[in-house]
Enzyme design. Structure first.
Site, mmCIF file in Angstrom:
data_model
loop_
_atom_site.group_PDB
_atom_site.id
_atom_site.type_symbol
_atom_site.label_atom_id
_atom_site.label_comp_id
_atom_site.label_asym_id
_atom_site.label_seq_id
_atom_site.Cartn_x
_atom_site.Cartn_y
_atom_site.Cartn_z
ATOM 1 N N TYR A 1 0.519 -1.339 0.035
ATOM 2 C CA TYR A 1 -0.213 0.102 0.366
ATOM 3 C C TYR A 1 0.763 1.560 -0.217
ATOM 4 O O TYR A 1 0.315 2.312 -0.043
ATOM 5 C CB TYR A 1 -1.107 0.070 0.724
ATOM 6 C CG TYR A 1 -1.687 -1.120 0.995
ATOM 7 C CD1 TYR A 1 -3.162 -0.837 0.501
ATOM 8 C CD2 TYR A 1 -2.001 -2.252 1.472
ATOM 9 C CE1 TYR A 1 -4.036 -1.761 0.070
ATOM 10 C CE2 TYR A 1 -2.706 -3.177 2.045
ATOM 11 C CZ TYR A 1 -3.760 -2.997 0.638
ATOM 12 O OH TYR A 1 -5.239 -4.133 0.744
ATOM 13 N N PHE B 1 -9.380 -5.374 11.791
ATOM 14 C CA PHE B 1 -10.496 -4.889 11.199
ATOM 15 C C PHE B 1 -10.245 -5.371 10.233
ATOM 16 O O PHE B 1 -11.676 -4.963 9.177
ATOM 17 C CB PHE B 1 -10.686 -3.480 11.329
ATOM 18 C CG PHE B 1 -9.878 -2.610 10.658
ATOM 19 C CD1 PHE B 1 -9.667 -2.322 9.562
ATOM 20 C CD2 PHE B 1 -9.339 -1.420 12.037
ATOM 21 C CE1 PHE B 1 -8.807 -1.353 8.649
ATOM 22 C CE2 PHE B 1 -8.138 -1.046 11.279
ATOM 23 C CZ PHE B 1 -8.029 -0.110 10.217
#
Length: 409
Positions: free
Chosen positions: A123, A409
């Site tokens: 990323y 998450f």
């Protein structure tokens, strides 16, 4: 390849989530785990990439609020459930989904995006910087002793079923959220995540257990853990698997750790991701026998540079012009004058000469105060244009408490 991005229709959530699991190896999850993620998914903020009739990519967003240095709670989009099918790698699927997400996050007025990465090198090219690390340890409780602070003996401990103690644990957690950067406010439903305990994923350990620490009738801390029994010819050598431990004061913290150290028939405590400045490291007699290791955790991306830098406070007075590069979100590029202190900050565009030059990825890494601008400069990723600017900015950006993401998450 003819592809199209579509918002997730709740009616096809099972297929969408199944594609995600397939991209991560195809290992099935427990029904209760799938049910929880189905409930937590914000379908209106989730997307799929379609190639004709085939779903080949998934990505979602959670609407979080995250603590930043100074204690403010700031809107942060939690990037999640990102996958690309092996048949469609290197075809621009991930880039298209990242582009759509960041545009949507900006339109929603959220200054930050955050994620945890399956692989840390994915990323950075989209502007995410590694902002926090978690500490993992295996503590040899046969050889390591604890030195506890005054008041520890006054703390009482009580074991409860994890579900019965969940409300008290969440109350403690909520009080701690404003005290440490990187912590997330738990919205309704998220309190079920820490007590999720599918039997098929215990790998021989006991069901999850919970102990509450109490002082003057108030719950002041908790530990959630399991025990994995083991024996050899010399006797018992079980392991305590610590999932969570939070406390409001040093005595409660020490009492919980002492309890874990003294569980019968065990000789090791294995911790999951803990803060890098976790107090237990200063209670133990021999840190070398705790086998501490670090792993990247929260990746941070400034979606709106000005709003994000204004949202946090700074540990020292600061007046610096940042020249920011951000090819993936060009609205952030240019020079920004950042002024601030422990009470707050302002950040606005300027034509003044730059003091520091850096990319948005570096700003993301330094944003929560756990990575110093000086360290990034040592790697050539931040450049000083005015003498003295780096030292002052680096000191101001740092947090007195290490940032930490308590759960994924």
């Amino acid at each position: 390849m003819t592809t199209a991005l579509r918002v997730l229709d709740p009616a096809i959530w099972d297929d969408w989530y199944g594609k995600l699991l397939l991209a991560f190896g195809g290992v099935p999850e427990a029904p209760e785990e799938i049910a929880l993620w189905r409930e937590l998914t914000e379908c209106e903020r989730s997307i799929g990439m379609w190639d004709g009739e085939d779903l080949v990519g998934t990505a979602g967003l959670f609407s979080f609020r995250m603590t930043v240095p100074g204690g403010a709670s700031v809107a942060a989009a939690g990037v999640t459930m990102v996958s690309v099918q092996p048949t469609h790698r290197r075809r621009g699927v991930l880039r298209s989904m990242m582009r759509r997400q960041l545009d949507d996050i900006r339109a929603a007025g959220e200054p930050l995006a955050v994620l945890t990465a399956s692989e840390p090198d994915i990323y950075g090219r989209f502007g995410y910087g590694i902002a926090t690390q978690n500490a993992y340890a295996e503590i040899d409780t046969d050889r390591v002793r604890l030195s506890v602070p005054d008041g520890t003996d006054a703390v009482t401990l009580r074991e409860v079923a994890p579900a019965d103690g969940a409300a008290a644990c969440e109350a403690v957690y909520a009080r701690l959220v404003p005290t440490r950067p990187g912590m997330l406010e738990r919205l309704p439903g998220w309190e079920r995540l820490p007590v999720l305990d599918p039997p098929g994923e215990r790998e021989g350990a006991s069901p999850l257990r919970c102990v509450l620490a109490e002082s003057d009738g108030e719950v002041t801390g908790y530990a959630r853990f399991a025990v994995k029994a083991d024996w050899d010819l010399a006797g018992p050598k079980g392991m305590v698997l610590l999932r969570d431990l939070d406390a409001l004061d040093p005595a409660s913290c020490a009492a919980l750790w002492r309890f874990l150290f003294e569980i019968d028939l065990t000789s090791v405590i294995r911790t999951e991701g803990r803060p890098v400045d976790d107090p237990w490291q200063h209670l133990v007699s021999d840190i070398r026998r705790c086998q501490v290791r670090l792993k990247d955790r929260l990746h941070v991306r400034l979606v709106e540079v000005g709003a994000a830098l204004e949202a946090r406070a700074y540990t020292a007075p600061l007046d610096v012009v940042l020249e920011v590069t951000d090819p993936f979100c060009p609205w952030n590029e240019g020079r920004w004058r950042l002024t601030g202190d422990a009470k707050g900050a302002s950040c606005a565009r300027t034509s003044d000469a730059p003091d520091l030059r850096l990319g948005v990825r570096e700003l993301g890494a330094a944003y929560l105060g756990g990575v110093s601008l000086d360290a990034l400069a040592g790697a050539g990723r931040v450049r000083e244009a005015r003498e003295g600017a780096l030292e002052a900015a680096s000191a101001a950006f740092l947090s007195t408490r290490a940032p930490w993401l308590p759960h994924g998450f």
